[in-house]
Design a protein around this motif. Structure first.
Motif, short mmCIF file in Angstrom:
data_model
loop_
_atom_site.label_atom_id
_atom_site.label_comp_id
_atom_site.label_asym_id
_atom_site.label_seq_id
_atom_site.Cartn_x
_atom_site.Cartn_y
_atom_site.Cartn_z
N ASN A 270 37.74 15.91 23.98
CA ASN A 270 38.75 16.81 23.41
C ASN A 270 39.98 16.93 24.30
O ASN A 270 41.10 17.09 23.82
N GLU A 271 39.76 16.87 25.63
CA GLU A 271 40.89 16.92 26.55
C GLU A 271 41.83 15.74 26.31
O GLU A 271 43.05 15.87 26.43
N TYR A 272 41.24 14.58 26.00
CA TYR A 272 42.07 13.41 25.72
C TYR A 272 42.98 13.66 24.52
O TYR A 272 44.18 13.35 24.55
N TRP A 273 42.43 14.22 23.46
CA TRP A 273 43.21 14.44 22.24
C TRP A 273 44.26 15.54 22.42
O TRP A 273 45.32 15.52 21.78
N MET A 274 44.00 16.50 23.30
CA MET A 274 44.88 17.66 23.42
C MET A 274 45.90 17.53 24.55
O MET A 274 46.94 18.19 24.52
N PHE A 275 45.62 16.69 25.55
CA PHE A 275 46.46 16.67 26.74
C PHE A 275 47.79 15.95 26.50
O PHE A 275 47.85 14.90 25.87
N SER A 276 48.85 16.54 27.04
CA SER A 276 50.16 15.90 27.02
C SER A 276 50.89 16.35 28.28
O SER A 276 50.97 17.54 28.56
N GLY A 277 51.38 15.40 29.06
CA GLY A 277 52.06 15.78 30.29
C GLY A 277 51.79 14.81 31.40
O GLY A 277 51.57 13.62 31.15
N PHE A 278 51.77 15.31 32.64
CA PHE A 278 51.55 14.48 33.81
C PHE A 278 50.23 14.85 34.47
O PHE A 278 49.84 16.02 34.48
N SER A 279 49.57 13.85 35.03
CA SER A 279 48.31 14.08 35.75
C SER A 279 48.45 13.47 37.14
O SER A 279 48.83 12.30 37.27
N SER A 280 48.20 14.24 38.17
CA SER A 280 48.29 13.72 39.54
C SER A 280 46.94 13.89 40.23
O SER A 280 46.23 14.88 39.99
N GLN A 281 46.58 12.92 41.06
CA GLN A 281 45.29 12.93 41.73
C GLN A 281 45.44 12.46 43.17
O GLN A 281 46.30 11.61 43.47
N ARG A 282 44.61 12.97 44.05
CA ARG A 282 44.58 12.49 45.44
C ARG A 282 43.77 11.19 45.50
O ARG A 282 42.89 10.97 44.68
N VAL A 283 44.05 10.38 46.51
CA VAL A 283 43.29 9.13 46.66
C VAL A 283 42.48 9.10 47.95
O VAL A 283 41.71 8.17 48.17
#
Length: 332
Positions: A270-283
């Motif tokens: 559901n997050e896939y269908w609803m999400f819109s924007g930017f996603s940032s992650q640490r490596v």
């Protein structure tokens, strides 16, 4: 609704793979659903591990999975695997059998997906060897290493090879083995936590057509950014969303997913269908945490040297990293 979609896609995928000509990416699916193991592929697996080839871990995770399928028709294949793994060096070591040196110089232990493949396999084979009284070079040391490596990733809340269409499928396969077959519930829960996190991160960078290889990522072949088709991970996205730039076909990651009890949750889809924007992650971990993360675990510092691969690759040049590895091997 999302869970029903995943389940429907899963069954359709199994049906399609069983109808298609068997290949190296459908061995597990055929073994699980028809109790037939491709003899040529099994022979290749055994040859690779007996020779401790550089790609041994890629077949090792398949062999471990076959060992845990409970069908009497697979007993002969499982016996062959046990014989091949009896003196396999699952982690860096000097001794092999009667005091010989293990030919480990060809094996890559030190990047994240390889580490997960080797240590998950070592843990599960150690578990099996204790139950059945089988000879094994995997033991308490490898179990301790796996637990520490899992703990570090849970504390980090993810993986270092983030969003890598190249390498993540093999980390996923290793975690699926732990989720499905580890008898320790703590290990199962940590494997599930990381599986959910990896898949959530992949879904958040997918576009409406199910394409996820265009996002920034840690460790990715540049050529992979110039095509949307033929990625191992595309079949995972298809299972979750019903969307992909590829048609349904066998792949390394789905050979594990189609034979697993793991299910992607409604929440993640559901997050896939609803999400819109930017996603940032640490490596990677903070430097201070890196210095302390394996302290107090009871691990010999030399045994966990490969764990620091991600720090060296990201913060130093490759020559520095290989110099550290050379020193490590000389100390051994």
């Amino acid at each position: 609704m999302a869970a029903a979609l995943y389940e429907a896609n899963l069954h359709a995928h199994v049906k399609q793979v069983l109808q298609d000509e068997p290949n190296k990416h459908s061995v597990l699916t055929h073994a699980r659903h028809t109790a037939v193991v491709d003899g040529n592929e099994l022979g290749r697996y055994c040859h690779v591990v007996r020779n401790v080839d550089d790609k041994a871990d890629f077949v090792l995770i398949k062999m471990i999975r076959l060992l845990y399928f409970s069908d009497d028709a697979l007993l002969e294949a499982q016996s062959q695997i046990d014989q091949a793994l009896a003196d396999f060096p699952f982690w860096i070591r000097k001794e092999k059998g009667g005091g010989e040196y293990a030919p480990i110089e060809k094996i890559i232990f030190w990047s994240e997906n390889h580490t997960f493949m080797f240590l998950s396999s070592a843990y599960l084979y150690y578990q099996r060897s204790k139950q059945l009284g089988l000879p094994s070079l995997a033991g308490e040391r490898e179990e301790l290493l796996l637990r520490a490596y899992l703990d570090a990733h849970v504390a980090f809340e993810g993986v270092y090879e983030i969003l890598s269409c190249t390498y993540l499928p093999y980390t996923i396969n290793s975690l699926l083995n732990l989720f499905d077959f580890a008898e320790d519930n703590t290990i199962k829960e940590k494997a599930k936590f990381l599986l959910d996190k990896i898949i959530s991160q992949l879904l958040l960078v997918c576009n409406v057509d199910g394409i996820c290889n265009l996002a920034a990522s840690a460790r990715q072949y540049p050529a992979f950014r110039f095509r949307n088709t033929g990625h191992n991970v595309n079949q995972l996205i298809q299972l979750c969303t019903g969307k992909s730039s590829d048609h349904v076909q066998a792949s390394s990651v789905t050979d594990f997913l189609l034979t697993s009890s793991y299910r992607v949750s409604d929440q993640l889809i559901n997050e896939y269908w609803m999400f819109s924007g930017f996603s940032s992650q640490r490596v990677n971990h903070e430097t201070a945490a890196t210095r302390e993360i394996y302290e107090g675990t009871g691990i010999d510092p030399l045994d966990c040297t490969p764990f620091y691969w991600y720090v060296l690759v990201l913060n130093f040049d490759k020559r520095s990293f290989f110099l550290c590895v050379l020193i490590y091997l000389m100390v051994l």
